[in-house]
Design a protein around this motif. Structure first.
Motif, PDB file in Angstrom:
ATOM      1  N   ARG A 123      -5.042  -6.988  -0.450  1.00 14.85           N
ATOM      2  CA  ARG A 123      -4.887  -6.683   0.975  1.00 14.85           C
ATOM      3  C   ARG A 123      -5.707  -7.704   1.755  1.00 14.85           C
ATOM      4  O   ARG A 123      -6.865  -7.952   1.434  1.00 14.85           O
ATOM      5  CB  ARG A 123      -5.400  -5.257   1.244  1.00 14.85           C
TER       6      ARG A 123
ATOM      7  N   ARG B 131      -6.863 -10.435   8.753  1.00 13.02           N
ATOM      8  CA  ARG B 131      -6.078 -11.368   9.567  1.00 13.02           C
ATOM      9  C   ARG B 131      -6.885 -11.796  10.789  1.00 13.02           C
ATOM     10  O   ARG B 131      -7.859 -11.150  11.167  1.00 13.02           O
ATOM     11  CB  ARG B 131      -4.773 -10.702  10.035  1.00 13.02           C
TER      12      ARG B 131
ATOM     13  N   GLU C 222       0.870  -1.184   0.000  1.00 12.79           N
ATOM     14  CA  GLU C 222       0.000   0.000   0.000  1.00 12.79           C
ATOM     15  C   GLU C 222       0.903   1.229   0.000  1.00 12.79           C
ATOM     16  O   GLU C 222       1.643   1.459   0.948  1.00 12.79           O
ATOM     17  CB  GLU C 222      -0.896  -0.003   1.236  1.00 12.79           C
TER      18      GLU C 222
ATOM     19  N   VAL D   6       2.252   0.207   3.754  1.00 15.92           N
ATOM     20  CA  VAL D   6       2.086  -1.131   4.331  1.00 15.92           C
ATOM     21  C   VAL D   6       2.685  -2.130   3.354  1.00 15.92           C
ATOM     22  O   VAL D   6       2.409  -2.069   2.149  1.00 15.92           O
ATOM     23  CB  VAL D   6       0.597  -1.480   4.557  1.00 15.92           C
TER      24      VAL D   6
ATOM     25  N   GLU E 232       2.752  -6.096   2.747  1.00 16.24           N
ATOM     26  CA  GLU E 232       2.044  -7.276   3.223  1.00 16.24           C
ATOM     27  C   GLU E 232       2.597  -8.526   2.560  1.00 16.24           C
ATOM     28  O   GLU E 232       2.777  -8.578   1.350  1.00 16.24           O
ATOM     29  CB  GLU E 232       0.550  -7.112   2.898  1.00 16.24           C
TER      30      GLU E 232
ATOM     31  N   ASP F 148       3.742  -2.393   8.846  1.00 17.12           N
ATOM     32  CA  ASP F 148       3.725  -0.955   8.560  1.00 17.12           C
ATOM     33  C   ASP F 148       5.131  -0.492   8.219  1.00 17.12           C
ATOM     34  O   ASP F 148       6.113  -0.987   8.769  1.00 17.12           O
ATOM     35  CB  ASP F 148       3.231  -0.182   9.790  1.00 17.12           C
TER      36      ASP F 148
END
Lengths: 125, 352
Positions: free
Chosen positions: B284, B287, A41, A57, A59, A66
């Protein structure tokens, strides 16, 4: 792999300073720890941030991490290539996998960051 | 921390080892995505030696299995195996397991690593006359060989024909005077097999199957594979605070026999929360423990979430208030600093 001529943070980010502009990414150590990166992100251009703010971010399959701003500044450019190819962060953390560029930082704050040798000691410690 | 007999093999292959259920296990070797795709498109091997195996034996073995397992595992035919639950008197899920009928009076139960000792104690407490229970976990190795090329690989390695071995069936094969129990089962949603055998030959078999073309795969890929196939993970989707009703797993519960927990379970009214699968259209991921929202109100929590590598978007399991637990329902997931839009979907996520 810890290249020379970069600054490093305890959050496993690197900063390259060129022509008054800073480029930010995560280190080879960080990408290895995270494993396969599946999503990044990115911040928005012109975003203004303070040192310590989360600005991106990264991932992986297992977790989201972060990315914290090591300095204050204003975003000037983001690596849009990561939208389609987040795996560039794994393949090329210091080159093609850069995350964003920013300006308007205080050069004096660079003294608070780690040198390559300090970062090497930090990750091996 | 326990280690499997393949610990050194994993280190030699460059695995990243992590704690899981009291065991030090490989989470990945080359990378989770590559191992996931190897399982979906070719064949992979997983070290599953951490799981527990019990033998239930004696003239009343069938009766005992039917008393403690929620599905009709006690009366299945020799040569078959069945998924089910061990339930408490209150119908809470103590574990999920597969029970193999080895002989008229002999069964093998395969249980989760973290619950092996509590399961054993609980079974011992409920033991009936004319049955013996033994824990053979230490001397039993388990390797899973999974993927579309698993059948041809195993046929070549063991010089056997597996064409007639149906889903949830097993047979014995011989390898250098050692008997291997091989079942057509798995935790990936792919064609695949699970092998149980004497721990003494585990290193030899591991090397042989890899040399024959299987990619070593870790728990990271095992998790994304089982999630795409919508298979629950004990400790995440199910645990000892939940019943099969809430977990939407009543298809693994028999209505035609009595077993521990059956009275409570079959008389249970509507449950407040129900397990559902959700999908997003982005990478994204939600979780474990993220909140599920509808119109800003908290209506549930995520139990598992990840990118689905074979689908290209993120998916997950969540418990949501039962009235909302229907496919098509739009939900939001609170990632902390961001809200992720998602939708409840039909399961499994990956349709083969």
């Amino acid at each position: 792999m810890v290249p020379e001529n970069l600054y490093y943070t305890e959050e496993h980010e690197w900063i390259r300073i060129e022509d008054g502009q800073a480029t930010l990414g995560i280190t080879d150590h960080a990408q290895k720890e995270l494993g396969d990166i599946t999503y990044v992100e990115l911040p928005d251009i012109d975003d203004e941030f303070d040192s310590g703010d989360d600005i991106a971010v990264v991932e992986s399959v297992k977790a989201a991490a972060d990315v914290y701003a090591p300095l204050s500044g204003i975003i000037t450019e983001v690596n849009e290539g990561l939208e389609d190819e987040p795996e560039l962060v794994n393949a090329s953390p210091y080159e093609k996998g850069w995350i964003c560029k920013f300006s308007d930082f205080d050069e004096n704050d660079l003294e608070d960051l780690m040198s390559p040798q300090q970062y090497k000691d930090f990750i091996e410690g | 921390m326990h280690q499997t007999p393949l610990n050194q093999k994993h280190l030699n292959l460059g695995a990243k080892l992590v704690p899981f259920g009291g065991w030090e296990m490989p989470v990945q070797y080359e990378g989770i995505l590559a191992e996931h795709m190897a399982t979906r498109t070719k064949v992979a091997i997983f070290d599953i030696c951490h799981m527990g195996e019990f033998i239930v034996e004696g003239p009343a073995a069938s009766q005992f299995v039917d008393l403690v397992v929620s599905s009709k595992a006690g009366t299945q035919k020799v040569g078959k195996c069945k998924y089910g639950f061990l339930l408490s008197e209150e119908a809470k899920i103590l574990d999920d397991l597969i029970t193999y009928r080895l002989d008229d009076n002999k069964f093998m139960m395969v249980v989760n690593a973290a619950t092996t000792s509590s399961d054993y104690s609980w079974l011992e407490q409920n033991l009936i006359p004319n049955v013996t229970l033994s824990d053979i976990s230490k001397e039993t190795a388990k390797l899973d060989v999974q993927g579309p090329e698993s059948q041809s690989l195993l046929q070549n390695v063991f010089n056997i024909n597996l064409n007639d071995l149906g889903y949830f069936s097993w047979l014995y094969i011989n390898f250098k005077n050692t008997q291997i129990l091989l079942s057509r089962t798995g935790y990936t949603g792919e064609l695949g097999y699970e092998l149980y055998f004497d721990v003494k030959i585990v290193e030899e078999l591991w090397d042989l199957i890899i040399a024959s073309g299987a990619t070593p795969a870790g728990l990271g890929a095992r998790d994304t594979l089982r999630l795409e196939a919508a298979l629950p993970l004990y400790g995440q989707e199910v645990d000892n605070t939940l019943t099969p009703k809430e977990a939407n797993l009543m298809r693994f519960v028999s209505k035609k026999k009595e077993y521990i927990g059956s009275n409570i379970l079959l008389e249970m009214g509507e449950v407040p929360f129900t397990l559902v699968g959700f999908a997003t259209d982005v990478k994204r991921a939600a979780r474990h423990d993220h909140q599920v929202l509808i119109n800003g109100e908290i209506v549930g929590r995520v139990t598992s979430g990840s990118i689905a590598p074979s689908l290209g978007y993120s998916i997950g399991f969540a418990y949501v208030k039962t009235p909302f637990a229907k496919p098509g329902q739009e939900i939001e997931i609170n990632l902390g600093k961001k809200i992720l839009a998602a939708k409840i979907v039909e399961l499994p996520f990956l349709k083969k």
